[in-house]
Scaffold this motif. Structure first.
Motif, PDB file in Angstrom:
ATOM      1  N   UNK A   1      -5.147  -0.806 -14.553  1.00 44.24           N
ATOM      2  CA  UNK A   1      -5.106   0.647 -14.403  1.00 44.24           C
ATOM      3  C   UNK A   1      -4.492   1.127 -13.105  1.00 44.24           C
ATOM      4  N   UNK A  51      -1.276   0.940 -10.174  1.00 45.22           N
ATOM      5  CA  UNK A  51       0.124   0.603 -10.020  1.00 45.22           C
ATOM      6  C   UNK A  51       0.437   0.609  -8.540  1.00 45.22           C
ATOM      7  N   UNK A  88       3.265   1.248  -2.908  1.00 45.86           N
ATOM      8  CA  UNK A  88       4.034   0.878  -1.721  1.00 45.86           C
ATOM      9  C   UNK A  88       3.566  -0.462  -1.183  1.00 45.86           C
ATOM     10  N   UNK A 140      -6.622   0.354  -2.279  1.00 44.68           N
ATOM     11  CA  UNK A 140      -6.672   1.545  -3.112  1.00 44.68           C
ATOM     12  C   UNK A 140      -6.967   2.716  -2.183  1.00 44.68           C
ATOM     13  N   UNK A 154      -0.336  -1.149  -1.380  1.00 45.06           N
ATOM     14  CA  UNK A 154      -1.088   0.066  -1.665  1.00 45.06           C
ATOM     15  C   UNK A 154      -0.993   0.369  -3.148  1.00 45.06           C
ATOM     16  N   UNK A 155      -2.120   0.608  -3.763  1.00 45.10           N
ATOM     17  CA  UNK A 155      -2.106   0.889  -5.190  1.00 45.10           C
ATOM     18  C   UNK A 155      -2.755   2.237  -5.481  1.00 45.10           C
ATOM     19  N   UNK A 156      -2.396   2.775  -6.615  1.00 45.88           N
ATOM     20  CA  UNK A 156      -2.936   4.067  -7.011  1.00 45.88           C
ATOM     21  C   UNK A 156      -3.242   3.984  -8.495  1.00 45.88           C
ATOM     22  N   UNK A 157      -4.013   4.893  -8.957  1.00 47.63           N
ATOM     23  CA  UNK A 157      -4.364   4.917 -10.371  1.00 47.63           C
ATOM     24  C   UNK A 157      -3.033   5.061 -11.110  1.00 47.63           C
ATOM     25  N   UNK A 158      -2.835   4.289 -12.140  1.00 40.95           N
ATOM     26  CA  UNK A 158      -1.562   4.304 -12.843  1.00 40.95           C
ATOM     27  C   UNK A 158      -0.981   5.700 -12.989  1.00 40.95           C
ATOM     28  N   UNK A 159       0.351   5.720 -12.902  1.00 38.83           N
ATOM     29  CA  UNK A 159       1.061   7.006 -12.844  1.00 38.83           C
ATOM     30  C   UNK A 159       1.591   7.085 -11.434  1.00 38.83           C
ATOM     31  N   UNK A 160       2.754   6.494 -11.256  1.00 40.70           N
ATOM     32  CA  UNK A 160       3.416   6.387  -9.962  1.00 40.70           C
ATOM     33  C   UNK A 160       3.409   7.569  -9.011  1.00 40.70           C
ATOM     34  N   UNK A 213       3.964   8.675  -6.818  1.00 47.35           N
ATOM     35  CA  UNK A 213       4.811   8.643  -5.630  1.00 47.35           C
ATOM     36  C   UNK A 213       5.806   9.788  -5.636  1.00 47.35           C
ATOM     37  N   UNK A 214       5.444  10.831  -5.003  1.00 45.38           N
ATOM     38  CA  UNK A 214       6.242  12.058  -4.980  1.00 45.38           C
ATOM     39  C   UNK A 214       7.757  11.896  -4.885  1.00 45.38           C
TER      40      UNK A 214
END
Lengths: 153, 153
Positions: A128, A130, A133, B103, B139-145, B147-148
């Motif tokens: 879940x 991605x 960076x 995260x 660095x990861x984030x909840x799926x859905x890039x 990244x502005x």
DNA sequence: GTGATTGCAAATCTTTTGCACTAAA
DNA sequence: TTTAGTGCAAAAGATTTGCAATCAC
């Protein structure tokens, strides 16, 4: 142009254009800080450093505005925040993907172009998630590995 | 053993031995914090988290002592400081060479074993400098890039 | 006992916030 | 005008420090 220096190391865009493209009102402070930041070579600054520099250049800007501006620039993609030291934030004018050498003794950062380093076999991120960076920080010290113990060889 | 849990995930050394080897006097606080830190699986904690945990376990330790202890443990090679967030320090009980997923939303760190990732073509450090450590932070984030903009498109 | 360690509260440092004031559009 | 942006000073966090009290040896 040509009234205060000799090298225009970054022939990119004028600060004014950058601000407008980013949707930021070109105020006196933003323009002034933008010039300090973007009209030379790429650099790494802390809020405190930029504040001192502004004062030097006879630019009247409060520290609060320095922080606001650095964050606005970062949000707009004009700067990139580099975390290498807990307690101090560095802002990098190089927003391309790249990495850093960090001298802990002097607090100095040095870019490592992405093409000069590669990270491979990166395992997949947790479910879940991605990758947003990848930061590689190569901490360096004055020669003499001082690195205590090292434990594993 | 077996009075407070089921898994003794780390059959290494007793906290007491570790402290003595490190030349740290085994005080009540150090032993207690050492148990919290080293008697389970590897973990990442902030001073604040450890303080809360200690309070939970009915261990009386001041925040100042938590900080002192974390730094003493780090200097002794029992912990490793991980810098991923300006403004907060994380301490990792895994002192082997390895990297991290971070995260940013939850502040959660996850180890990436060194063998699972490799950094190659690292350019030589600046003259007179030697590499003391290489940190890779993914660095990861909840799926859905999210990244502005990405600026370049 | 003696020196290392601890606790507490105050001090530091960096960063953020609230709000009246100023300036861009 | 109208609203975004700025300055200042105060607030908020995180971490450190000074010093008397306490504990390990």
């Amino acid at each position: 142009m040509g009234m205060h220096g000799m090298s225009t190391a970054r022939p990119y865009k004028h600060v004014l254009d950058r601000l407008q493209e980013a949707g930021l009102r070109p105020t006196r402070q933003r323009l002034a800080l933008g010039r300090l930041l973007f009209e030379g070579e790429d650099r790494h600054v802390t809020a405190e450093q930029l504040h001192a520099e502004a004062r030097h250049a006879r630019i009247s800007v409060s520290l609060a505005t320095i922080y606001n501006t650095l964050h606005q620039f970062t949000a707009a993609g004009l700067l990139r925040e580099v975390v290498v030291d807990a307690g101090r934030s560095y802002f990098d004018t190089n927003v391309h993907e790249h990495h850093h050498f960090f001298n802990e003794e002097t607090g100095h950062l040095l870019d490592i172009e992405e093409t000069r380093l590669s990270v491979s076999d990166l395992p997949p991120p947790p479910a879940g998630m991605c990758i947003s960076r990848v930061d590689v920080i190569v901490r360096v010290a004055r020669t003499e590995p001082a690195i205590k113990a090292q434990a594993a060889e």
